[in-house]
Structure formats: C-alpha cells, structure tokens
Design an enzyme around this catalytic site. Structure first.
Site, PDB file in Angstrom:
ATOM      1  CE  LYS A  68      -1.126   2.539   2.853  1.00 30.62           C
ATOM      2  NZ  LYS A  68      -0.678   3.936   3.261  1.00 30.62           N
ATOM      3  CD  GLU A  80      -1.971  10.950  -0.891  1.00 35.01           C
ATOM      4  OE1 GLU A  80      -2.325  10.238   0.057  1.00 35.01           O
ATOM      5  OE2 GLU A  80      -1.363  12.019  -0.756  1.00 35.01           O
ATOM      6  CB  THR A 116       4.781   7.058   3.161  1.00 29.30           C
ATOM      7  OG1 THR A 116       5.574   8.048   3.743  1.00 29.30           O
ATOM      8  CG2 THR A 116       3.635   6.751   4.093  1.00 29.30           C
TER       9      THR A 116
END
Length: 405
Positions: A181, A278, A192
């Site tokens: 993820k 994102e 991250t």
C-alpha cells in the site's frame, strides 16, 4: 550460461505454498470498509525486513523490527485507518496487544507475529476494536484471501497492489508474491508504504535479509511522490521453505536467481505505488546512464523524479527540460553539466547541457504517454539507475488538505 526465466503469475501473498490471507472490517475506517488484514504461514518461516529511516518510528514498526531480528515469523497483522504513531506510552502496549490477539487466534507463539499499522498519526489506536475483530480475520484466512487483504491495507490508495512470480531453484519451482500500500508521503529512504512479501523458498533469514536489502535499494528506494517519508514504512518478507528447493546460499547462482525474482516483485509493486500517487495522472520514469558510480546515478535519477517543478511540468505537458537539468544540478551527483544529454521519450531536448531545436508537438505526445519516460546521459562514467515518480496535480493538494478530517 542461459539466464533463468522469471514467470509472472496472478496473485499476491498467498501465491506461494502454505500461505493464507484474510481481512475484516474492525471499525477503524468509516463506512464499514475492510481495515484489518492477516497473513499466515502454515509453518514457521525465515523473516527479513527493511524499515523507514525517519527518526520518528511508530510502535508497530519498532515491535516488528524486534521480532524480525529473531529470524523466525509466522504471521503479520496489519490495520489501516490509524498509524499508532506518536501515541506516547500507549503505542507499544497497543501494538503488542494486536500481536497477542493474533497469536491466540492462530495458536502460534506471540513472538512469531509481526505488526503493521497505517493511517492517521497521533491518534490513540482503538486496539479493543482490533482485538474483537481478530477471530473473524483468522476465520477468513484462505488462499483466495489475498485480494481482501490487499484492499484492507489501503488508505488513500485508489487501487490494490499485488504481484507474484515464479523462478526455478534447482529442480523446484519457487514462488514469490507480495502486496503493498502507498500513494502519498512517498520518498526514499523508504517510501511511505507497507509491503509484505511471501515465498516458499528454502532460505535462511540472514541470506534473505541480504537479498531484500539489494532489492529494496533498486525499487522502493527509487520511487518518490511528494518528498515525504513517514513513520511506519516497512517491507517484510517471510520464507517458509515449502518449495523444498536446495537451501539458497549467499552469492550462489540460485541466490542470483532468487534475487532477480524478488527484485521483479519489488520493482513492480514500487512502480504501482508511484503510479497511484495521490492525484497523479501519469507515472514518470527517469533513467540515468553514464554516471561515475551507481550512487551518482541513483542520486541523479531520484532528484529528477522528485522535482516538484518538473512533476508539475509533466502534468501541464510542458517539455521544460531546464527543470530536469536544474534537478540534476542539486542532486548531489558528480557530473559535468556541459556533457549532459536529455531526452523526453525519444525526443532530444538538450545536448551537452544546452538547448537544441526540437519538435514541440512531438514532445507533447511524449508527455501525454503513460509512463512519461525521461532519459539522461551524463557521459561521465558507466553506471546507470532508474527512478519512478508521478506528476503533481491539483488533486494532490485537495487530498492532503483534508486527509485527517
């Protein structure tokens, strides 16, 4: 000697023999979404791990680091929706309670359970919700459960990320599969992200650790979305030996074959994280050749992939090669700017550090492709590296402007 093939197969963390996965909704995410995943090996496995370099480390990461140092593991419990990071004295007891509840449900030693969390930082983990949900997660374990587990660990991810391959070690087929993820707060070292890889290879934990470190250096440590590195990042590998191959020895031909398979999985998952950045619309791939050292090549390629100005230019489809050369200049890499050539796709936009005439319409077509490929020749050596990033869009600000709320 003929190079052994890597066969890409469908699946993820349950592709290898003896691995099961499952997931349930524990109530950490809104709208009853899956948020608690389990990965389980039917027999104890060798383990290895690589972790964030952020000085601020979450309690589950610290606990997992301790457990992995023991060399044996059998399960991983992962929650999304809460990072259990920066939660003071409550953090470690909550992480240990997660592990304890999984160990009881699976009837395995507590020290064989590793823990991972992802989500909002600084909010106490409602561990009682997890403990209540663990028996259901254990009951959901199956070979088909990789799909649900993949969904359960997502936060701002738009798509689940999994990948699996097979390689031949001796006369045996060894399977390596993984899930990950990650979408924002992505930057070396490490991004991250959470990544869990399973394999049925026979390999000792110290040998597995060496293979993992090399694979991460060329994959997860070569991606960037926004320059931020978080508190919970880890890659954990379990190898349970059920393929029954000859034990893989360091620096042997079998080791090289295994490393190629492991690296294939790591690179595929790393690229899927960068592609899912994102708000991103396109993956950026930056290949640097002609560097004096591998380190110089890595510094240069990561710097370009991470340049916010260049990432914005890719979003706007502007062949602004000056931003590429600028990013190379502050990368810390050793090179001569006056020798540097730059291509966007197959369009040469700079030569020997200066402008060349190029077709803007053709360059626009290159910037519309996915991935957008950038090629840099430093002409200062023989080493190369590739980094991956994504374009920077309006949606990145929208998503991160309201992440907590």
């Amino acid at each position: 000697m003929k190079e052994k093939a890597i066969n890409i197969i469908k699946g993820g963390v349950t592709s290898a023999k003896g691995f099961l996965a499952g997931a349930v909704a524990a109530g950490l995410k809104k709208n009853d979404l899956l948020d608690l995943a389990l990965i389980y090996s039917e027999v104890p496995a060798s383990v290895a791990g690589v972790y964030t370099t952020n000085r601020v480390k979450a309690a589950p990461l610290e606990l997992t680091k301790q457990r992995v140092s023991g060399g044996i593991g059998q399960a991983v419990i992962i929650n999304a929706g809460n990072a259990n990071a920066c939660t003071g004295e409550q953090g470690m007891p909550a992480a240990m309670e997660m592990a304890r509840s999984a160990a009881v449900a699976l009837d395995i030693p507590e020290e064989y359970v590793m823990v991972a969390s992802t989500g909002v930082i600084g909010v106490p983990l409602p561990v009682e919700k997890i403990v209540k949900a663990v028996p259901g997660a254990a009951s959901s374990l199956s070979k088909e459960g990789h799909d649900l587990a993949c969904q359960a660990i997502m936060t701002t991810d738009l798509v689940p990320k999994e990948y699996a391959v097979q390689v031949q070690i001796g006369e045996k087929v060894v399977t390596i599969g993984g899930m990950a993820k990650g979408s924002g707060m992505i930057h070396p070292n490490m991004a991250t992200m959470l990544c869990f890889i399973t394999t049925d290879a026979v390999i000792a934990s110290d040998v597995l650790q060496g293979a993992l470190k090399g694979s991460v250096d060329d994959s997860f440590n070569m991606i960037t979305v926004d320059g931020d590195t978080s508190t919970n990042d880890m890659v954990v590998v379990l190898a349970n030996g059920l393929a029954d191959n000859p034990a893989i020895q360091m620096d042997s031909e079998d080791y090289q074959t295994f490393c190629k398979g492991l690296s294939e999985v790591c690179r595929a998952l790393a690229k899927s994280i960068a592609r899912d950045g994102e708000g991103a619309t396109r993956l950026i791939e930056v290949q640097v050749i002609g560097a004096p050292s591998v380190q110089d090549a890595r510094l240069a390629s990561r710097s370009v992939a991470g340049s916010n100005l260049f990432k914005a230019a890719v979003f706007g489809k502007d062949a602004n090669w000056g931003r590429i050369l600028c990013a190379l200049g502050y990368s810390g890499a050793n090179f001569d700017p006056a020798l540097t050539d730059i291509l966007i796709g197959d369009v040469a936009v700079a030569k020997d550090g200066g402008a060349v005439h190029f077709d803007e319409e053709q360059a626009l077509k290159m910037l519309e492709q996915d991935p957008v490929k950038v090629f840099v020749d430093l002409k200062s050596g023989t080493h190369a590296a590739t980094a991956w990033g994504c374009d920077l869009t309006y949606d990145y600000v929208r998503i991160n402007g309201s992440y907590r709320t």
